[in-house]
Enzyme design. Sequence first.
Site, PDB file in Angstrom:
ATOM      1  N   GLU A   1      -3.034  -9.247   3.552  1.00 30.85           N
ATOM      2  CA  GLU A   1      -2.999  -9.813   4.783  1.00 30.85           C
ATOM      3  C   GLU A   1      -4.725 -10.128   5.248  1.00 30.85           C
ATOM      4  OE1 GLU A   1      -4.198  -5.945   5.430  1.00 30.85           O
ATOM      5  OE2 GLU A   1      -2.206  -6.346   4.420  1.00 30.85           O
TER       6      GLU A   1
ATOM      7  N   CYS B   1       0.624  -0.584   0.416  1.00 27.64           N
ATOM      8  CA  CYS B   1      -0.128  -0.037   0.017  1.00 27.64           C
ATOM      9  C   CYS B   1       0.954   1.060  -0.163  1.00 27.64           C
ATOM     10  CB  CYS B   1      -1.055   0.097   1.102  1.00 27.64           C
ATOM     11  SG  CYS B   1      -2.859   0.971   1.106  1.00 27.64           S
TER      12      CYS B   1
ATOM     13  N   HIS C   1      -3.880  -5.353   0.346  1.00 24.08           N
ATOM     14  CA  HIS C   1      -3.972  -5.248   1.789  1.00 24.08           C
ATOM     15  C   HIS C   1      -3.416  -7.469   1.250  1.00 24.08           C
ATOM     16  CE1 HIS C   1      -3.310  -1.707   3.784  1.00 24.08           C
ATOM     17  NE2 HIS C   1      -4.104  -1.848   3.434  1.00 24.08           N
TER      18      HIS C   1
END
Length: 374
Positions: A345, A257, A343
């Site tokens: 995760e 990001c 993202h």
Amino acid sequence: MKYTTRQQAILLLADGTIFYGKSIGISGKTFGEVCFNTGMTGYQEIFTDPSYFGQIMVATNPHIGNYGVNAEEVEADKIMISGLVCKNFSFNHSRPNSESNLYDYFESQNLICISDVDTRALVSYIRDNGAQNAVICTDGTPIEELKVLLSNVPNMEGLELASKVSTTAPFFFGNENATYKISALDLGIKRNILRNLAIRDCYIKVFPYDTNFETLKSFNPDGYFLSNGPGDPDPLIEVQSVAREMIASDKPVFGICLGHQILALANGVSTYKMFNGHRGINHPVMNVLTGKGEITSQNHGFAVNREQLEKHPDLEITHYHINDNTVAGMRMKSKNCFSVQYHPEASPGPHDSQYLFDDFIANIKNRVALQKAF
């Protein structure tokens, strides 16, 4: 609880547009850039994500608070959004493992919220007119006074916010006896990113955003990580310089990001503020390297200049957003360095892209093996 008092509240946009709703019972006013997230779950992770610092969140899910809150479902130690706009705010919760209701959670941190807003109309308006500053007011301050206060709020473009959310002192995460060591630069790092590295046999030392490269290097890491975070990447000149030193070290580098944007800037590729960012858990991305599509969790209001990246002799696009063709991932051809705009995760969100953590560890393993061979 004070939520029985449902006074009228307003959301005032910088262009003068007003949306009406009700206060959930916490009096005051709060300012920030208004944005929306289309995720149907994971509101607590969203509220505590440092990347949302300085932003007023509009939830497109019509029900917020219905499953309460849990201390394990946070990305930081406190709420990071400036305020919340929603349709239906649930004062009661029904999930067995929730520890509290959302109202008490908000009240403990004085988070201003306006509910009973026509969020469909609001999101449609933001999509047509672009992201802009706004104020939520639940205390009856006159509109003309709010307009004056709002006019003094700085725009997100050109705004450095990593310093507002970064750790002030280094800290460790994971098992100190893990096989691999990572130096992570905290620009607003999410807790679940650290968890994903730790479960892959990594011991992470997290450093403040303004740490110099020599200090990062002193941990003798096997790889470097540049985290997510809020604000405009362009003002982070020193971080860009540190990123260039990370790349020059020849050790594996991974950025997510804001970290992705920093790596682009470190290579001379500019970034820009998007008319509307990508925020949600169902964004389609094409993996150019595999030819497969991925559903991803995204949260960003800035992006990397695709035209400049495509002309760069040492960079290549690895992923792009299927909806608008914006850059979603890149890698360097001559260095062990890659990054993504979304993202992996995915907390909340799909786990289609968690392989990226495996790729980072694979890069580290390969380099360690190569060093041992010599």
